[in-house]
Design an enzyme around this catalytic site. Structure first.
Site, short mmCIF file in Angstrom:
data_model
loop_
_atom_site.label_atom_id
_atom_site.label_comp_id
_atom_site.label_asym_id
_atom_site.label_seq_id
_atom_site.Cartn_x
_atom_site.Cartn_y
_atom_site.Cartn_z
N LYS A 9 -6.52 -0.20 6.09
CA LYS A 9 -7.71 -1.04 6.19
C LYS A 9 -8.89 -0.18 6.66
O LYS A 9 -8.69 0.89 7.23
CB LYS A 9 -7.47 -2.20 7.16
CG LYS A 9 -6.32 -3.13 6.70
CD LYS A 9 -6.33 -4.44 7.39
CE LYS A 9 -5.19 -5.33 6.89
NZ LYS A 9 -5.31 -5.66 5.45
N ASP B 239 -0.04 -0.34 5.79
CA ASP B 239 -1.16 -1.03 5.17
C ASP B 239 -2.45 -0.37 5.63
O ASP B 239 -2.66 -0.20 6.84
CB ASP B 239 -1.14 -2.52 5.54
CG ASP B 239 -2.02 -3.34 4.62
OD1 ASP B 239 -1.76 -3.33 3.39
OD2 ASP B 239 -2.95 -4.00 5.10
N ASP C 267 0.82 -1.21 0.00
CA ASP C 267 0.00 0.00 0.00
C ASP C 267 0.86 1.26 0.00
O ASP C 267 0.64 2.18 -0.78
CB ASP C 267 -0.94 0.03 1.21
CG ASP C 267 -2.16 -0.85 1.03
OD1 ASP C 267 -2.35 -1.37 -0.08
OD2 ASP C 267 -2.91 -1.03 2.01
#
Length: 205
Positions: free
Chosen positions: A123, A121, A108
């Site tokens: 989410k 990352d 990412d």
């Protein structure tokens, strides 16, 4: 597939193929509890909000000015404090490879978070996770990406050993689960075990 046409399994493929039995049973029980139609609806909504939020993050980190879709706005607002602490963005949704171990993945973001270079990352969740244990395989996923970034950019002297999982939650600041070098080393060993298991299964097929 890389530029030379070599096929490597993705991090997600390996993790899904080696998911522990308890995790598979928990998912099956949840689907049975809420019903197939509702499970499909919930999964679809989560996938769409995740895709929209990732797209908005990508545009922002690449310096593109674009209004955030209304459906992703609560998650985008949740991420603002984290984005304010981000500097020196190096990679955004970049594919990386680890040829020695045999896998590929799309990371990412690689940037400095509060002054520390790390892999990040993104989410999304409708409610706080509260604990890294509730992120399931996400820490292994991040350890895998970190290893692949180091392998891909080894000739540039890159050697990352920290990471952060950022969970955007509506109406509150995003949760940030920072992974120290010791934690990353721990999850890296778990990841290597899953890779071995994946290739052993393929040999038996």
């Amino acid at each position: 597939m890389d530029a030379q046409g070599r096929h490597l399994p993705s991090v997600t493929t390996i993790l899904n193929a080696t998911k522990p039995r308890e995790a598979r049973e928990a998912l099956a029980n949840w689907r049975q509890r809420v019903g197939p139609a509702e499970a499909q609806k919930i999964s679809g909504n989560a996938s769409r909000r995740g895709t929209q939020t990732h797209r908005q993050l990508r545009r922002h980190l690449l310096g593109e000015d674009h209004p955030c879709p209304e459906s992703a706005l609560p998650y985008w607002e949740s991420l603002q404090p984290v984005l304010n602490d981000l500097q020196a963005v190096r990679l955004v949704e970049s594919t990386v490879f680890h040829y020695d171990i045999g896998y590929a993945g799309k990371v990412d973001c690689v940037a400095s978070y509060r002054g520390i270079p790390c892999v990040l990352d993104w989410k999304t969740s409708d409610r706080p996770k509260g604990s890294i244990d509730r992120l399931y395989d996400a820490p292994l996923q991040l350890a895998a990406y970190c290893g692949a970034v180091n392998h891909t950019y080894e000739s540039y002297g890159v050697k990352l050993d920290q990471a952060a999982i950022v969970v955007a939650v509506p109406e509150q600041e995003a949760e940030v689960f920072e992974l120290s070098p010791d934690l990353m080393a721990h999850y890296w060993q778990q990841w290597l075990q899953r890779v071995r298991e994946y290739y052993n299964r393929r040999l038996r097929e």
